[in-house]
Design a protein around this motif. Structure first.
Motif, short mmCIF file in Angstrom:
data_model
loop_
_atom_site.label_atom_id
_atom_site.label_comp_id
_atom_site.label_asym_id
_atom_site.label_seq_id
_atom_site.Cartn_x
_atom_site.Cartn_y
_atom_site.Cartn_z
N LEU A 290 5.71 -24.27 30.03
CA LEU A 290 5.82 -23.54 30.68
C LEU A 290 6.22 -23.86 32.30
O LEU A 290 6.43 -23.74 33.47
CB LEU A 290 4.94 -22.64 31.28
N ALA A 291 6.03 -25.54 32.59
CA ALA A 291 5.65 -26.40 33.50
C ALA A 291 5.49 -27.66 33.75
O ALA A 291 4.58 -27.81 32.53
CB ALA A 291 4.53 -25.58 34.74
N ALA A 292 5.48 -28.42 34.14
CA ALA A 292 5.51 -29.80 34.13
C ALA A 292 4.56 -30.20 35.39
O ALA A 292 5.98 -30.09 36.41
CB ALA A 292 6.05 -31.46 33.80
N HIS A 293 3.56 -31.23 35.98
CA HIS A 293 3.33 -31.30 37.02
C HIS A 293 1.84 -32.53 36.78
O HIS A 293 1.30 -33.01 36.50
CB HIS A 293 2.71 -29.98 37.61
N SER A 294 2.44 -33.57 38.11
CA SER A 294 1.85 -34.53 38.44
C SER A 294 1.06 -34.10 39.57
O SER A 294 1.14 -33.68 40.37
CB SER A 294 2.40 -35.76 39.05
N VAL A 295 -0.07 -35.25 39.11
CA VAL A 295 -1.51 -34.77 40.16
C VAL A 295 -1.00 -36.33 40.89
O VAL A 295 -1.70 -37.64 40.63
CB VAL A 295 -2.56 -34.37 39.47
N SER A 296 -0.61 -36.14 41.96
CA SER A 296 -0.97 -38.22 42.68
C SER A 296 -2.15 -38.47 42.84
O SER A 296 -2.28 -39.94 43.00
CB SER A 296 -0.17 -37.56 44.01
N SER A 297 -3.28 -37.94 43.23
CA SER A 297 -4.93 -38.39 43.76
C SER A 297 -4.93 -39.45 42.71
O SER A 297 -5.94 -39.93 42.75
CB SER A 297 -5.26 -37.09 44.06
N ILE A 298 -5.24 -39.05 41.00
CA ILE A 298 -5.44 -39.04 39.55
C ILE A 298 -4.68 -40.09 39.50
O ILE A 298 -5.03 -40.20 38.12
CB ILE A 298 -6.68 -38.73 39.30
N GLN A 299 -3.08 -39.44 39.81
CA GLN A 299 -1.66 -40.72 38.77
C GLN A 299 -2.12 -39.83 37.82
O GLN A 299 -1.69 -41.55 36.48
CB GLN A 299 -1.64 -41.99 38.72
N MET A 300 -1.76 -39.06 37.23
CA MET A 300 -2.50 -38.42 36.14
C MET A 300 -0.84 -37.22 36.22
O MET A 300 -1.19 -36.70 37.02
CB MET A 300 -3.06 -38.07 35.07
N GLN A 301 -0.67 -36.97 34.98
CA GLN A 301 0.65 -35.62 34.47
C GLN A 301 0.32 -34.87 33.97
O GLN A 301 -0.48 -34.94 32.85
CB GLN A 301 2.00 -36.27 34.13
N PHE A 302 0.74 -33.86 34.09
CA PHE A 302 0.37 -32.21 33.09
C PHE A 302 1.14 -31.78 32.87
O PHE A 302 2.19 -31.54 33.23
CB PHE A 302 -1.19 -31.48 33.68
N VAL A 303 0.68 -30.62 31.47
CA VAL A 303 1.70 -29.71 31.32
C VAL A 303 0.72 -28.54 31.31
O VAL A 303 0.16 -28.80 30.08
CB VAL A 303 2.39 -30.48 29.59
N LEU A 304 2.04 -27.67 31.18
CA LEU A 304 1.24 -26.69 30.38
C LEU A 304 2.11 -25.80 29.64
O LEU A 304 3.37 -25.56 29.90
CB LEU A 304 1.69 -25.31 31.84
N VAL A 305 1.47 -25.45 28.78
CA VAL A 305 1.99 -24.95 27.64
C VAL A 305 1.07 -23.95 26.60
O VAL A 305 0.54 -23.16 27.40
CB VAL A 305 1.26 -26.12 26.27
#
Length: 621
Positions: A290-305
């Motif tokens: 459903l979505a993909a997003h990068s969290v810059s504060s922890i330099q990590m990417q996440f995927v909404l499944v």
């Protein structure tokens, strides 16, 4: 000289830019591309006549429609090891009890404000279809292209539009469904007494033969059935190269930003069932992305499944409360049943593939049905078109399988050639892209500049006198601009010119001498081709090839031993070998060759019929 090649069981799709030589022919037809909406309107107009005739008859006779092509009997359910057919009862929707008590006060509707979370998969293992349908349900306007009958009727007559083998087909179904002993739908259903989910599932079951025949599959097949558009398949567990996670992330992020339909599947060979269970992720299962997003504060990417079952309860140690709260504010679907965020490293650990649909409602398309040729001498269909301006173009080649549960082990390919000012005899002035695959589907997507183009599909797997298998295919061309496609029969020598020119620009040199060269195409293809080149201006080149030590291969010459005599200043495709191994089997191409320069010409063995027009005819420089 001796060479050996080993095949793999994976199915790469490889492209390369090269040159071609073409020549014109006489027999041709022309097809005009249509927009998605125009094609739907045409289909609806034809289907509406049939629908109204059946509806009128049922009203006149005061009866319900029963589909005699897919009757309410055990044969339509099919054989399932996990299900006892005798415990199922066929009921009409007026007799069916909803699984949710709160739905019992509602009336049936075809669909009413549908949500992905409404879809509830039943006893049928068709999560590949449900994951695709969940993505479609995100876009209610897309359902309008599929559900042609939008209102519940007492006669039980419904029209569903499915794209099968690359062709849109209007499937007629009744409203009788397999149910449990509690009078509830045995297979997939939708909350709020919506009928669209079991209707689509039944239409697919009818199309493929039975409900059992739609068990097991990939999300890309479901998306192609529902959208008619090809998919970009990304393998996250390749055997031949390392996963380039940064490139894959960029593709995924771009697809999410473009609001494309995206699926993902678990079932990696390097992750056991216990690890999936410990992480509470279903294995061998299809999901929606459903979505993909990068969290810059922890330099990590996440995927909404999202799990179409709504039963995944995955937890990630990187998903702290602040991070999770931040992610949940990004996408409104975060709170829907079965949806969960997963960190990119864990996604790459547990997921086996990503499927991105290329569907776009403003695309034009042309859909042409034809047949692969049966011999190296038979005329071959070509597809010629003109692009008025630079455009994104999708080209798909779909083999018509007689049974979707049978894997396809032959190779099918096409060459896309830029021919500038129309078909020309000048070798070396055109670009070509070669696509090949051992599956039932071959696909290329890219941007093409304005100009003239020709597409040539081929499969030497059918060059066998006793081959009785289906050899039909559909060629689909999607484009951002309107095109007219001219279907023209050409000699197979045109295909040879294309492949030789492709090999010349992207070749692996086997041997180079003063008077002759031998080479194959560099890169990963699902066939191996051997080209011999006689540079001499005076002598003939005799070449004898022995493939008898090869295992599970098919030679385009129909023989594993060949002899050819190539005139001065000519080239020839001596052989094109495809693998015949099935999954769990090995194949090996092992060959040797001997050469001799002579003054007199001799005949080829096996004989090459059609001296100047055959696929294996020698071609002048």
């Amino acid at each position: 000289m001796h060479r050996s090649y080993q095949s793999e069981n994976n199915q790469p799709i490889t492209t390369s830019k090269n040159l071609i030589n073409t020549k014109t022919s006489s027999s041709s037809t022309t097809s005009e591309s249509l927009t998605v909406h125009d094609r739907q309107h045409s289909d609806e107009t034809k289907a509406e006549i049939l629908y109204r005739n059946i509806l009128s008859y049922c009203r006149k006779e005061n009866t319900h429609f029963v589909d005699d092509q897919f009757p309410p009997i055990d044969r339509s359910i099919g054989q399932m090891d996990s299900l006892d057919n005798h415990r199922l009862t066929w009921l009409r929707i007026c007799q069916i009890t909803p699984s949710l008590h709160s739905d019992r006060r509602l009336n049936w509707s075809v669909y009413s404000s549908p949500k992905p979370s409404d879809i509830q998969q039943g006893a049928l293992g068709d999560c590949w279809l449900m994951a695709a349908l969940a993505l479609i349900t995100e876009r209610p306007q897309m359902l309008e292209h599929i559900i042609l009958t939008k209102v519940v009727n007492n006669q039980g007559v419904y029209l569903i539009r499915i794209c099968h083998n690359g062709l849109w087909k209007t499937v007629l179904v009744d409203d009788c469904f397999p149910c449990t002993q509690y009078n509830q739908l045995a297979f997939t259903q939708a909350h709020q007494r919506q009928l669209y989910v079991p209707l689509i599932e039944k239409a697919c079951a009818k199309l493929f033969g039975s409900y059992a025949d739609i068990m097991g599959g990939q999300t890309e097949e479901g998306l192609q059935l529902l959208t008619g558009a090809p998919c970009d398949h990304i393998d996250l567990n390749p055997t031949k190269h390392i996963v380039e996670d940064e490139i894959i992330w960029a593709k995924l992020l771009s697809a999410c930003e473009s609001n494309l339909l995206i699926g993902a599947s678990t079932g990696r060979s390097d992750v056991n069932e216990e690890e999936y269970t410990q992480n509470r992720i279903s294995s061998n299962h299809a999901f929606s992305v459903l979505a993909a997003h990068s969290v810059s504060s922890i330099q990590m990417q996440f995927v909404l499944v999202r799990d179409p079952h709504g039963r995944s309860y995955y937890q990630d140690e990187l998903l702290t409360a602040p991070i999770l709260n931040r992610l949940n504010t990004i996408d409104r679907n975060s709170q829907s049943p079965g949806a969960f965020w997963i960190s990119w490293p864990k996604f790459l650990r547990f997921f086996n593939s990503i499927t991105i649909s290329t569907y776009a409602s403003d695309y034009y398309d042309v859909r042409e049905v034809n047949r692969f040729t049966r011999s190296s001498a038979q005329s071959i269909p070509t597809y010629q078109f003109y692009l008025s301006k630079t455009s994104l173009v999708n080209i798909s080649l779909l083999y018509h399988r007689s049974n979707r549960r049978i894997r396809n082990f032959h190779t099918q390919s096409f060459v896309l050639c830029n021919v500038d000012q129309g078909l020309s005899k000048d070798v070396g002035t055109h670009q070509a892209i070669l696509c090949t695959n051992r599956g039932a589907f071959t696909h290329w997507i890219g941007s093409l500049r304005s100009g003239y183009y020709v597409v040539i599909p081929f499969s030497t797997s059918f060059w066998n006198d006793d081959d009785t298998s289906v050899n039909d295919y559909t060629l689909v061309i999607h484009s951002k601009v309107h095109i007219n496609v001219q279907v023209t029969l050409e000699t197979p020598a045109l295909l040879a010119d294309c492949l030789i020119a492709t090999a010349l620009k992207n070749k692996r040199q086997l041997q180079k001498e003063k008077d002759y060269n031998y080479y194959t195409m560099a890169g990963e293809y699902d066939f191996a081709m051997f080209v011999a080149e006689n540079i001499s201006s005076t002598d003939f080149l005799n070449i004898e090839v022995d493939l008898n030590d090869s295992i599970r291969v098919r030679n385009s010459r129909k023989s594993l031993s060949t002899f050819d005599c190539i005139p001065p200043r000519h080239r020839q495709i001596v052989f094109l070998v495809e693998w015949t191994n099935q999954y769990g089997q090995n194949a090996k191409m092992d060959y040797s060759y001997r050469t001799q320069c002579v003054k007199q010409a001799t005949n080829s063995v096996p004989e090459i019929y059609g001296r100047h027009t055959n696929f294996h005819s020698y071609r002048p420089f």
